[in-house]
Design a protein around this motif. Structure first.
Motif, PDB file in Angstrom:
ATOM      1  N   ASP A  50      -2.619   0.009   4.808  1.00 33.40           N
ATOM      2  CA  ASP A  50      -1.865  -0.005   3.551  1.00 33.40           C
ATOM      3  C   ASP A  50      -0.952   1.212   3.457  1.00 33.40           C
ATOM      4  OD1 ASP A  50      -3.260  -2.311   2.224  1.00 33.40           O
ATOM      5  OD2 ASP A  50      -4.978  -0.992   2.525  1.00 33.40           O
ATOM      6  N   VAL A  51      -1.421   2.332   4.018  1.00 29.98           N
ATOM      7  CA  VAL A  51      -0.700   3.599   3.915  1.00 29.98           C
ATOM      8  C   VAL A  51      -0.809   4.379   5.220  1.00 29.98           C
ATOM      9  CG1 VAL A  51      -0.563   5.832   2.704  1.00 29.98           C
ATOM     10  CG2 VAL A  51      -1.103   3.746   1.423  1.00 29.98           C
ATOM     11  N   PRO A  78       7.679  -3.017   5.815  1.00 28.34           N
ATOM     12  CA  PRO A  78       8.120  -2.465   4.523  1.00 28.34           C
ATOM     13  C   PRO A  78       7.014  -2.377   3.481  1.00 28.34           C
ATOM     14  CG  PRO A  78       8.920  -4.714   4.820  1.00 28.34           C
ATOM     15  CD  PRO A  78       8.359  -4.281   6.136  1.00 28.34           C
ATOM     16  N   GLU A  79       5.916  -3.096   3.707  1.00 33.00           N
ATOM     17  CA  GLU A  79       4.817  -3.084   2.741  1.00 33.00           C
ATOM     18  C   GLU A  79       3.907  -1.861   2.910  1.00 33.00           C
ATOM     19  OE1 GLU A  79       3.076  -4.673   6.457  1.00 33.00           O
ATOM     20  OE2 GLU A  79       4.999  -4.888   5.412  1.00 33.00           O
ATOM     21  N   GLU A 103      11.027   3.660  -2.400  1.00 33.49           N
ATOM     22  CA  GLU A 103       9.832   2.877  -2.703  1.00 33.49           C
ATOM     23  C   GLU A 103       8.777   3.075  -1.619  1.00 33.49           C
ATOM     24  OE1 GLU A 103       8.632  -1.750  -3.821  1.00 33.49           O
ATOM     25  OE2 GLU A 103      10.583  -1.278  -2.946  1.00 33.49           O
ATOM     26  N   ARG A 104       7.538   3.352  -2.035  1.00 40.36           N
ATOM     27  CA  ARG A 104       6.402   3.543  -1.133  1.00 40.36           C
ATOM     28  C   ARG A 104       6.566   4.764  -0.225  1.00 40.36           C
ATOM     29  NH1 ARG A 104       3.138  -0.898  -1.484  1.00 40.36           N
ATOM     30  NH2 ARG A 104       4.109  -2.779  -2.338  1.00 40.36           N
ATOM     31  N   ALA A 127       0.920   3.244  -2.227  1.00 33.82           N
ATOM     32  CA  ALA A 127       0.292   1.938  -2.009  1.00 33.82           C
ATOM     33  C   ALA A 127       0.701   0.955  -3.097  1.00 33.82           C
ATOM     34  CB  ALA A 127      -1.224   2.075  -1.970  1.00 33.82           C
ATOM     35  N   ASP A 128       0.948   1.482  -4.294  1.00 31.22           N
ATOM     36  CA  ASP A 128       1.350   0.642  -5.426  1.00 31.22           C
ATOM     37  C   ASP A 128       2.858   0.474  -5.532  1.00 31.22           C
ATOM     38  OD1 ASP A 128      -1.262   0.230  -6.198  1.00 31.22           O
ATOM     39  OD2 ASP A 128      -1.286   1.900  -7.627  1.00 31.22           O
ATOM     40  N   GLY A 129       3.598   1.014  -4.559  1.00 35.72           N
ATOM     41  CA  GLY A 129       5.056   0.854  -4.575  1.00 35.72           C
ATOM     42  C   GLY A 129       5.810   2.018  -5.176  1.00 35.72           C
ATOM     43  N   GLY A 130       5.096   3.082  -5.537  1.00 30.24           N
ATOM     44  CA  GLY A 130       5.736   4.217  -6.189  1.00 30.24           C
ATOM     45  C   GLY A 130       6.290   5.238  -5.226  1.00 30.24           C
TER      46      GLY A 130
END
Length: 221
Positions: A50-51, A78-79, A103-104, A127-130
């Motif tokens: 995720d990160v 990109p995720e 983003e991210r 992880a939340d897009g911030g």
């Protein structure tokens, strides 16, 4: 499900120290550790994290491999969130990290590793897009921009400068309000005023606000 991380750092003692800090956190799993750019990219392909938490300088060149990794992953994964750890409060590195999008993405000084709350907060934010920017980097950007005679920073009120720093660090309106003892409505009005003076378009998404402000302070388009 826990957040899965890939950690990349070429100095063994630093890598093990960060790994132990992260493995002690509830809801976080260190899926792989790496010591260079190639092994980092391979681990992302194998582990689907995720990160990614990465040093800014690693082999093979020991220049800006962390930034390179963030840029490549923007295209290929990109995720995946990326937290870049650096010992340099250098605005140019932060601007390079955000060049392909904020983003991210997070840029933290390595000294923040001592503060588990800040490090884990940055990991969860990306992880939340911030987006998160180290306060010392923000200070450097504000100081550098403020030396330009034509900078609209000279037009900001003390309150607007306070909100600007908090906003550039990636905080939402509620967090800014809590830190500065304001109402969220007051924070929103101040941000509107800042963007008006900067000639920037209002952005409700936090990561877009961060990129707009940081790139503006850095003098980039």
């Amino acid at each position: 499900m826990p957040l899965r991380l890939v950690l990349a750092e070429d100095h063994y003692l630093v890598r093990e120290g960060v790994r132990r800090v992260l493995e002690a956190q509830e809801g976080i799993e260190v899926a792989a550790v790496c010591d260079d750019l190639d092994s980092l990219l391979a681990a992302v392909e194998a582990e689907h994290p995720d990160v990614v938490v990465t040093d800014i300088r690693m082999p093979p060149g020991s220049t800006d491999e962390g930034i390179q990794a963030a840029s490549r992953l923007r295209e290929t994964h990109p995720e995946v969130g990326v937290v870049v750890l650096s010992q340099y409060a250098t605005p140019s590195y932060a601007l390079a990290l955000l060049a392909s999008g904020s983003e991210r993405r997070a840029y933290l000084l390595k000294e923040r590793v001592k503060d588990e709350e800040q490090l884990v907060g940055a990991i969860r934010a990306v992880a939340d897009g911030g987006s998160v920017m180290d306060p010392k980097v923000v200070e450097a950007l504000v100081s550098e921009s403020g030396r330009r005679d034509e900078s609209p920073l000279h037009e900001l009120t003390p309150r607007e400068k306070d909100v600007l720093r908090e906003m550039a660090e990636g905080k939402n309106n509620a967090a800014i309000a809590e830190t500065l003892f304001l109402t969220e409505r007051s924070v929103e009005k101040v941000i509107h005023s800042i963007f008006l003076k900067f000639g920037l378009t209002w952005e409700p998404a936090i990561h877009k606000r961060v990129k707009a402000v940081v790139l503006y302070l850095g003098g980039s388009d």
